[in-house]
Design an enzyme around this catalytic site. Structure first.
Site, mmCIF file in Angstrom:
data_model
loop_
_atom_site.group_PDB
_atom_site.id
_atom_site.type_symbol
_atom_site.label_atom_id
_atom_site.label_comp_id
_atom_site.label_asym_id
_atom_site.label_seq_id
_atom_site.Cartn_x
_atom_site.Cartn_y
_atom_site.Cartn_z
ATOM 1 N N TYR A 145 13.201 -4.523 -3.018
ATOM 2 C CA TYR A 145 12.220 -4.730 -4.079
ATOM 3 C C TYR A 145 11.116 -3.680 -4.138
ATOM 4 C CZ TYR A 145 8.056 -6.757 -6.299
ATOM 5 O OH TYR A 145 6.936 -6.953 -7.074
ATOM 6 N N CYS A 197 0.837 -1.216 0.000
ATOM 7 C CA CYS A 197 0.000 0.000 0.000
ATOM 8 C C CYS A 197 0.870 1.265 0.000
ATOM 9 C CB CYS A 197 -0.939 0.151 1.193
ATOM 10 S SG CYS A 197 -2.145 -1.176 1.334
ATOM 11 N N GLY A 209 0.544 -0.531 -4.818
ATOM 12 C CA GLY A 209 -0.755 -1.189 -4.734
ATOM 13 C C GLY A 209 -1.588 -0.897 -5.962
ATOM 14 N N ASN A 218 -0.602 2.302 5.673
ATOM 15 C CA ASN A 218 0.342 1.373 5.053
ATOM 16 C C ASN A 218 1.004 0.590 6.169
ATOM 17 O OD1 ASN A 218 3.628 1.710 3.575
ATOM 18 N ND2 ASN A 218 2.218 0.028 3.407
ATOM 19 N N GLY A 219 0.914 -0.742 6.068
ATOM 20 C CA GLY A 219 1.499 -1.601 7.098
ATOM 21 C C GLY A 219 0.465 -2.593 7.588
HETATM 22 P P1 AMP Z 1 8.151 -15.937 -7.010
HETATM 23 O O1 AMP Z 1 7.814 -16.228 -8.407
HETATM 24 O O2 AMP Z 1 7.017 -16.263 -6.079
HETATM 25 O O3 AMP Z 1 9.444 -16.543 -6.545
HETATM 26 O O4 AMP Z 1 8.289 -14.354 -6.872
HETATM 27 C C1 AMP Z 1 9.514 -13.717 -6.994
HETATM 28 C C2 AMP Z 1 9.368 -12.533 -7.872
HETATM 29 O O5 AMP Z 1 8.319 -11.695 -7.428
HETATM 30 C C3 AMP Z 1 10.636 -11.716 -7.860
HETATM 31 O O6 AMP Z 1 11.010 -11.517 -9.189
HETATM 32 C C4 AMP Z 1 10.285 -10.424 -7.178
HETATM 33 O O7 AMP Z 1 10.697 -9.338 -7.948
HETATM 34 C C5 AMP Z 1 8.792 -10.404 -7.054
HETATM 35 N N1 AMP Z 1 8.355 -10.186 -5.659
HETATM 36 C C6 AMP Z 1 9.049 -10.307 -4.540
HETATM 37 N N2 AMP Z 1 8.282 -10.069 -3.452
HETATM 38 C C7 AMP Z 1 7.064 -9.804 -3.902
HETATM 39 C C8 AMP Z 1 5.826 -9.474 -3.287
HETATM 40 N N3 AMP Z 1 5.725 -9.365 -1.952
HETATM 41 N N4 AMP Z 1 4.759 -9.280 -4.097
HETATM 42 C C9 AMP Z 1 4.852 -9.375 -5.420
HETATM 43 N N5 AMP Z 1 5.984 -9.671 -6.062
HETATM 44 C C10 AMP Z 1 7.088 -9.897 -5.330
#
Ligand code: AMP
Length: 457
Positions: free
Chosen positions: A246, A2, A30, A105-106
């Site tokens: 990220y 968020c 978000g 946010n949080g």
């Molecule tokens: P996964 O496919 O589940 O391993 O997701 C990893 C990918 O999602 C990485 O390329 C990250 O850039 C991205 N990512 C990491 N954390 C999140 C998050 N909390 N929500 C959405 N995307 C994420």
């Protein structure tokens, strides 16, 4: 996740278009819903909320015309409560003394207990968000002035909250005493802003004044700025490391540290710790690994290439998940350039592995283009623990690095080698003292292990 944004003009300037623009710059935080709430002439609060991206959820032209000089806005990524519109923010409420709007946010870690306490005393909740607890805590203290009731309510909360609120006719910003999520103050002429990230202040032409300090409530009213400390003693800070890895936009500055520079440094440190001398080129997973991969390339002196092109118009909700689309999978979003990859040993840098799906699909796509070897380098330590403070990570059983050791995971994703950055290097790149940074998703060291997690009610 968020994003929140607020604006206040003591001289009565219209601020709603700025709030819209601020949310537009915070869209990455978000995409499920967006909303704004503002004070009308008579002190009543109005709000507009909608599903999806900011430009679909809100009408910019209409907002620009509304005569409001105190407003807050929110972009939602649901971590607590489902995606339906009742959970979209800002939430609004009226008590006998004042009108309120809140953008949060949080994630609060003691919301369930507080909700039960409040429901036992007659509170009726209209949303499934943890945020609504804060409104009920305020309403629960009708004998107090709203601001006093608000500050008292904050002492009952545990977990993460960066808040932008309207209380009466004032804009109020608050940040939990651990400082999990960012929140920064900006100013342009005589208009004050609060924002999750500095990139939104850049867009509205505001200069960055300072961060809202952890444990601070800042009130922007006709008499100027007032600040109050939340009377909660904490042992240490817990600024989120994953914002740097990220979540935040690379053009933002958090705690005085440029997110871009941190990511570049993460890549540089990865190259030192996990070199790959046989590689012909370094590439980044677009867009999450791009900056770290440039850092890796620079340090290793292996050329950087953009080998995968992202369709930048792909939204989360635009394409129906039919069988055909599921089969196409990641190709809908990403397309590799065969000519560059064919016959090459490639280092692919990404920011994190969560479930492992993205990484696995990318490797098979790159290998299908004829790459000889794919070496994966991850610019965060293994994500082994869920986040309870507002980043959307799945439960432990779904986290690839919690289920498998490094070699198993390497095999699972189909990499010729896999290496992560260490927690020490991550902290070093962030450049803030280790005991001010939250690494719970990597280390399992949660705030609750260090602090009293259930304050008295
Ligand atoms: P996964 O496919 O589940 O391993 O997701 C990893 C990918 O999602 C990485 O390329 C990250 O850039 C991205 N990512 C990491 N954390 C999140 C998050 N909390 N929500 C959405 N995307 C994420």
């Amino acid at each position: 996740m968020c994003g929140i944004f607020g604006a206040y003009s003591p001289r009565g300037k219209k601020v709603l278009e700025d709030v819209y623009l601020g949310l537009y710059a915070l869209q990455h935080r978000g995409q499920e819903a967006a909303g704004v709430a503002w004070v009308n002439e008579g002190g009543r609060i109005s709000s507009i909320k909608g599903s999806g991206l900011v430009h679909l959820a809100l009408d910019q032209a209409k907002l620009a015309e509304i005569d409001a000089s105190c407003a807050v806005g929110h972009v939602r990524y649901s971590t607590a409560g489902g995606p339906d519109l009742a959970n979209a923010q800002p939430l609004t409420a009226s008590t006998s003394k004042s009108s309120l709007a809140i953008a949060h946010n949080g994630n609060l870690t003691n919301a369930a207990g507080l909700k039960l306490f409040l429901e036992n005393r007659g509170a009726i909740f209209y949303s499934a968000t943890d945020t609504e607890v804060i409104l009920h805590l305020i309403a629960h203290q009708p004998h107090k002035q709203p601001l006093d009731a608000f500050v008292d309510s904050l002492t009952r909360l545990r977990g993460a909250y960066s808040l932008a609120m309207v209380i009466g006719q004032d804009l109020v910003a608050a940040r939990d005493p651990w400082g999990f999520r960012p929140l920064v103050i900006g100013m342009r002429d005589d208009v004050y802003y609060v924002s999750s990230e500095t990139c939104a202040l850049n867009l509205v032409g505001a200069s960055i004044v300072r961060e809202v300090e952890p444990g601070e409530v800042v009130i922007f009213g006709p008499g100027g700025i007032e600040t109050i400390r939340i009377p909660v003693n904490v042992k240490r800070r817990f600024g989120c490391a994953f914002e740097f890895v990220y979540f935040a936009r690379p053009d933002s500055v958090i705690d005085g540290r440029s997110v871009y520079e941190v990511r570049k440094d993460l890549g540089k440190k990865l190259a030192q710790r996990a070199p790959c001398p046989q590689a012909h080129l370094v590439t980044g997973m677009p867009d999450s690994g791009t900056i770290a991969s440039m850092g890796y390339a620079g340090e290793s002196t292996i050329p950087y290439e953009q080998t995968v092109v992202r369709n930048r118009y792909v939204g989360r909700t635009f394409i129906e998940p039919t069988q055909r689309v599921r089969e196409l999978g990641v190709r809908i979003k990403l397309n590799p350039i065969e000519k560059i990859l064919s016959g090459k040993n490639v280092v692919v840098v990404d920011d994190s592995i969560v479930r492992g799906t993205t990484c696995q699909r990318m490797i098979s796509m790159i290998k299908a283009c004829g790459a000889s070897q794919v070496h994966v380098r991850i610019s965060s330590p293994p994500v082994r623990f869920p986040c309870y403070y507002g980043i959307d990570t799945p439960t432990r059983v779904e986290l690839a690095a919690a289920k498998m050791n490094l070699r198993q995971l390497e095999r699972e994703v189909g990499a010729d080698s896999l290496a992560y950055i260490t927690e020490e290097d991550l902290i070093d790149a962030i450049g803030l003292p280790a005991d001010t940074v939250c690494t719970a998703c990597f280390s399992g060291n949660y705030m609750e292990g260090e602090e009293d997690s259930e304050p008295g009610l």
